[in-house]
Design an enzyme around this catalytic site. Structure first.
Site, mmCIF file in Angstrom:
data_model
loop_
_atom_site.group_PDB
_atom_site.id
_atom_site.type_symbol
_atom_site.label_atom_id
_atom_site.label_comp_id
_atom_site.label_asym_id
_atom_site.label_seq_id
_atom_site.Cartn_x
_atom_site.Cartn_y
_atom_site.Cartn_z
ATOM 1 N N TYR A 154 0.835 -1.217 0.000
ATOM 2 C CA TYR A 154 0.000 0.000 0.000
ATOM 3 C C TYR A 154 0.863 1.258 0.000
ATOM 4 O O TYR A 154 0.582 2.222 -0.730
ATOM 5 C CB TYR A 154 -0.906 -0.036 1.234
ATOM 6 C CG TYR A 154 -1.956 1.039 1.292
ATOM 7 C CD1 TYR A 154 -3.108 0.970 0.516
ATOM 8 C CD2 TYR A 154 -1.819 2.123 2.167
ATOM 9 C CE1 TYR A 154 -4.090 1.944 0.599
ATOM 10 C CE2 TYR A 154 -2.799 3.102 2.259
ATOM 11 C CZ TYR A 154 -3.922 3.013 1.473
ATOM 12 O OH TYR A 154 -4.892 3.982 1.551
ATOM 13 N N LYS A 158 0.841 4.087 -2.873
ATOM 14 C CA LYS A 158 0.483 5.471 -2.595
ATOM 15 C C LYS A 158 1.639 6.434 -2.883
ATOM 16 O O LYS A 158 1.420 7.589 -3.275
ATOM 17 C CB LYS A 158 -0.009 5.606 -1.155
ATOM 18 C CG LYS A 158 -1.368 4.943 -0.915
ATOM 19 C CD LYS A 158 -2.419 5.426 -1.902
ATOM 20 C CE LYS A 158 -3.818 5.022 -1.509
ATOM 21 N NZ LYS A 158 -4.833 5.474 -2.519
#
Length: 253
Positions: A154, A158
């Site tokens: 993640y 991001k």
């Protein structure tokens, strides 16, 4: 309301949470909104609520990591609402784990939805922005881009969204298209509830603990993020390009 010119907006991952709040805010700003989500029924429900409030909206089921599905979804938006010139890349999933426990599928799934998805939808929509000589792209990043235990996939996705955003700003700026990113901190959404469940902590206790770490003294709400997205999508934001705004209740790098 920060924009008075009606546009057609696409919000991916728009069925729930930040996406739904963003769709509602953009509709309130006067835009027609296409709610794109893997959960087609929920996307339709979210769009129906907007329609009931007097806005133009449709719900579209789509896997943003599927190239053909994205092409078909954007074509449907053009047919039913008009050419989109606002895009909010919000679709995302979590597959948290420590690195040594993280499977290859966990890695691929997260980067597929976040990065491949943002790439495919942006590529499909940008031509309509260029034709119009005006466009707004807002990508959802996260404070996890700065690094977060148990989120190698993640965090990488991001952080990648920020690099993607800055490159879009450079490539598309001369066509009247801006690209910016919003990086939320802890926001009270279903995704946070999933995290709390994963670590075995009641949601209220989890949020209370997280709030103690936030200078503003609270966790964020989806509407906090929608407000920032609204500004980036406005006519007035035309000279704000390639920026990452941390909406996290306190300073971030």
């Amino acid at each position: 309301m920060t924009s008075t010119t009606p546009r057609v907006a696409v919000v991916t991952g728009g069925a729930r949470g930040i996406g739904a709040a963003t769709a509602a805010r953009l509709a309130a700003d006067g835009h027609a909104v296409a709610v794109l989500d893997l959960l087609e029924d929920v996307a339709a429900e979210t769009a129906a609520k907007l329609t009931a409030d007097g806005h133009r909206a449709i719900g579209v089921g789509v896997d943003v990591a599927d190239e053909d599905a994205v092409t078909a979804a954007v074509e449907r938006v053009v047919t039913e609402l008009g050419a989109p010139t606002i895009l909010v890349n919000n679709a995302g999933i979590l597959r948290d784990n420590l690195l040594f426990k993280m499977s290859t599928d966990d890695w691929d799934a997260v980067l597929g939805v976040h990065l491949r998805g943002a790439f495919l939808v942006t590529r499909a929509v940008q031509k309509h922005m260029i034709d119009a000589g005006w466009g707004r792209i807002v990508n959802l990043s996260s404070t996890s881009a700065l690094g977060n235990r148990g989120q190698a996939n993640y965090a990488a996705a991001k952080a990648g969204m920020q690099g993607f955003t800055k490159t879009l700003a450079i490539e598309l700026g001369k066509f009247g298209v801006t690209a910016n990113a919003v990086a939320p901190g802890v926001i009270a959404t279903d995704m946070i509830a999933e995290t709390a469940a994963r670590v075995g902590v009641p949601l209220e206790d989890f949020l209370a603990h997280m709030a103690k770490e936030v200078p503003a003294g609270r966790v964020g709400q989806p509407e906090d993020i929608a407000a920032a997205v609204s500004f980036f999508c406005s006519d007035e934001a035309g000279f704000t390009n390639g920026q990452v705004l941390y909406v996290a209740g306190g300073p971030k790098a």
